[in-house]
Write an enzyme that holds these catalytic residues in place. Structure first.
Site, PDB file in Angstrom:
ATOM      1  N   SER A 253      -6.194  -9.021   6.712  1.00  0.00           N
ATOM      2  CA  SER A 253      -5.087  -9.440   7.862  1.00  0.00           C
ATOM      3  C   SER A 253      -4.951 -10.560   8.127  1.00  0.00           C
ATOM      4  O   SER A 253      -5.169 -11.108   8.765  1.00  0.00           O
ATOM      5  CB  SER A 253      -6.739  -9.061   9.046  1.00  0.00           C
ATOM      6  OG  SER A 253      -7.100  -8.272   9.396  1.00  0.00           O
TER       7      SER A 253
ATOM      8  N   GLY B 132      -6.948  -4.910   7.099  1.00  0.00           N
ATOM      9  CA  GLY B 132      -7.421  -3.630   8.223  1.00  0.00           C
ATOM     10  C   GLY B 132      -7.430  -4.162   9.214  1.00  0.00           C
ATOM     11  O   GLY B 132      -6.733  -2.877   9.591  1.00  0.00           O
TER      12      GLY B 132
ATOM     13  N   GLU C 107      -9.456  -0.226  -1.895  1.00  0.00           N
ATOM     14  CA  GLU C 107      -8.834   0.687  -1.702  1.00  0.00           C
ATOM     15  C   GLU C 107      -9.639   1.769  -2.570  1.00  0.00           C
ATOM     16  O   GLU C 107      -9.677   3.194  -2.713  1.00  0.00           O
ATOM     17  CB  GLU C 107      -8.137   1.223  -0.270  1.00  0.00           C
ATOM     18  CG  GLU C 107      -8.006   0.416   0.691  1.00  0.00           C
ATOM     19  CD  GLU C 107      -6.652  -0.272   0.636  1.00  0.00           C
ATOM     20  OE1 GLU C 107      -5.567  -0.124   0.869  1.00  0.00           O
ATOM     21  OE2 GLU C 107      -6.787  -1.265   2.348  1.00  0.00           O
TER      22      GLU C 107
ATOM     23  N   GLU D 180     -11.230 -10.473  -1.175  1.00  0.00           N
ATOM     24  CA  GLU D 180     -10.929  -9.748  -0.125  1.00  0.00           C
ATOM     25  C   GLU D 180     -12.225  -9.172   0.148  1.00  0.00           C
ATOM     26  O   GLU D 180     -12.490  -7.766   0.374  1.00  0.00           O
ATOM     27  CB  GLU D 180      -9.829  -8.389  -0.718  1.00  0.00           C
ATOM     28  CG  GLU D 180      -8.332  -8.959  -0.896  1.00  0.00           C
ATOM     29  CD  GLU D 180      -7.468  -7.975  -0.650  1.00  0.00           C
ATOM     30  OE1 GLU D 180      -5.999  -8.453  -0.124  1.00  0.00           O
ATOM     31  OE2 GLU D 180      -7.465  -6.960  -1.252  1.00  0.00           O
TER      32      GLU D 180
ATOM     33  N   LYS E  36       0.721  -1.401  -0.163  1.00  0.00           N
ATOM     34  CA  LYS E  36       0.193  -0.276  -0.132  1.00  0.00           C
ATOM     35  C   LYS E  36       0.174   1.377   0.112  1.00  0.00           C
ATOM     36  O   LYS E  36       2.619   1.475  -0.828  1.00  0.00           O
ATOM     37  CB  LYS E  36      -0.966  -0.064   1.221  1.00  0.00           C
ATOM     38  CG  LYS E  36      -2.150  -1.496   1.232  1.00  0.00           C
ATOM     39  CD  LYS E  36      -2.853  -1.370   1.758  1.00  0.00           C
ATOM     40  CE  LYS E  36      -3.470  -2.745   2.182  1.00  0.00           C
ATOM     41  NZ  LYS E  36      -4.813  -2.982   2.568  1.00  0.00           N
TER      42      LYS E  36
HETATM   43  P1  PGA Z   1      -4.789  -6.145   5.680  1.00  0.00           P
HETATM   44  O1  PGA Z   1      -4.609  -5.730   3.678  1.00  0.00           O
HETATM   45  O2  PGA Z   1      -3.769  -7.506   5.132  1.00  0.00           O
HETATM   46  O3  PGA Z   1      -3.257  -5.303   5.903  1.00  0.00           O
HETATM   47  O4  PGA Z   1      -5.856  -6.836   5.780  1.00  0.00           O
HETATM   48  C1  PGA Z   1      -5.406  -6.887   2.711  1.00  0.00           C
HETATM   49  C2  PGA Z   1      -5.020  -5.796   1.604  1.00  0.00           C
HETATM   50  O5  PGA Z   1      -5.958  -4.701   1.567  1.00  0.00           O
HETATM   51  O6  PGA Z   1      -4.593  -6.116   0.650  1.00  0.00           O
END
Ligand code: PGA
Length: 267
Positions: free
Chosen positions: A219, A178, A99, A172, A6
């Site tokens: 996560s 997150g 996102e 996802e 990210k």
């Molecule tokens: P995360 O993000 O493992 O921090 O939950 C996963 C992603 O957005 O690809």
């Protein structure tokens, strides 16, 4: 196994440190390029791609970009073309991350246009991200959301692109990204079946549905990876936060490798 950095880390020096640690971990303890080992790719921010390609050379870790535009070249300030990514050493592109969809308003149509442009570049693979929000999950809309995003994202994409492994799907759930709220293995498995069902009806082919690799994301940690990947239809993971620590990312890779060999042994 994919690591999505990210918008991290904040400076190039920190990125260099993380890349060197990753390279050391994989060269000394793992050989992700050996036959049968899971593929491994990281998605750093674009300014760090050249460093990543240089430092990770020979480690078996590939480098990808977190997004791409749908224009090839010209007056499109701020845009990035798939040909630029491929010729800069990227072998993967993430498209449609939640996102991008929720914070930057990307639509299935825009994601689909970028996907076509990526597939025009031989050697570039796409991880198409899909997933429902908590409200949608609670309203029982998982299947319909997955279906809409699959149909929109893959519109006009030939089955051969999926059969030749140019397109990977990352499921996802937005509520798990997150948040520390990882989906249970059973929830992930059920969602991945929904993805395969949607692929099967879109392409009228069980072969396409069963051959596409589907990653789980949200996560994922070294503690949760094995149980998730023990599920039949969970083929890998897209890791965010835990990929920013070289040690935890390497442990996640190890967990995936163990789960993968258990699966292969049981076939
Ligand atoms: P995360 O993000 O493992 O921090 O939950 C996963 C992603 O957005 O690809």
């Amino acid at each position: 196994m994919a690591g999505n950095w990210k918008l991290n880390p904040a400076t190039r020096n920190e990125a260099l440190t993380l890349l060197k640690l990753l390279a050391a971990n994989f060269v000394n303890h793992r050989d992700s390029s050996s036959t049968g080992a899971p593929e491994c790719v990281i998605f750093p921010p674009l300014p760090y791609v050249a460093d990543a390609v240089r430092i990770l050379e020979g480690t078996g870790i590939q480098v990808g970009a977190q997004n791409a535009g749908s224009n090839e070249k010209g007056a499109f300030t701020g845009e990035i073309a798939p040909s630029m990514l491929l010729s800069s050493g990227c072998s993967y592109v993430l498209l449609g991350h939640s996102e991008r969809r929720t914070l930057f308003g990307e639509t299935d149509g825009q994601i689909n246009a970028a996907l076509h442009k990526c597939l025009d570049q031989p050697g570039l693979k796409v991880i198409l991200c899909i997933g429902e929000t908590l409200a949608e999950y609670e309203a029982g809309m998982l299947e319909s959301v997955v279906n809409t995003q699959i149909q929109g994202g893959l519109a006009g994409v030939d089955a051969s692109a999926l059969l030749s492994d140019r397109v990977i799907i990352a499921y996802e759930p937005v509520w798990a990204i997150g948040t520390g709220l990882v989906a249970t293995p059973a929830q992930a498995q059920a969602a991945h079946v929904a993805v395969r069902t949607s692929l099967s009806s879109l392409y009228g082919s069980d072969e396409v549905a069963s051959s596409v690799r589907i990653q789980y994301g949200g996560s994922v940690t070294p503690e949760s990876i094995e149980q998730l990947m023990d599920e039949q239809d969970v083929d890998g993971a897209l890791v965010g936060g835990a990929s920013l620590n070289a040690d935890s990312f390497a442990r996640i890779f190890d967990g995936a490798m163990s789960a993968d060999s258990r699966k292969k042994a049981s076939y």
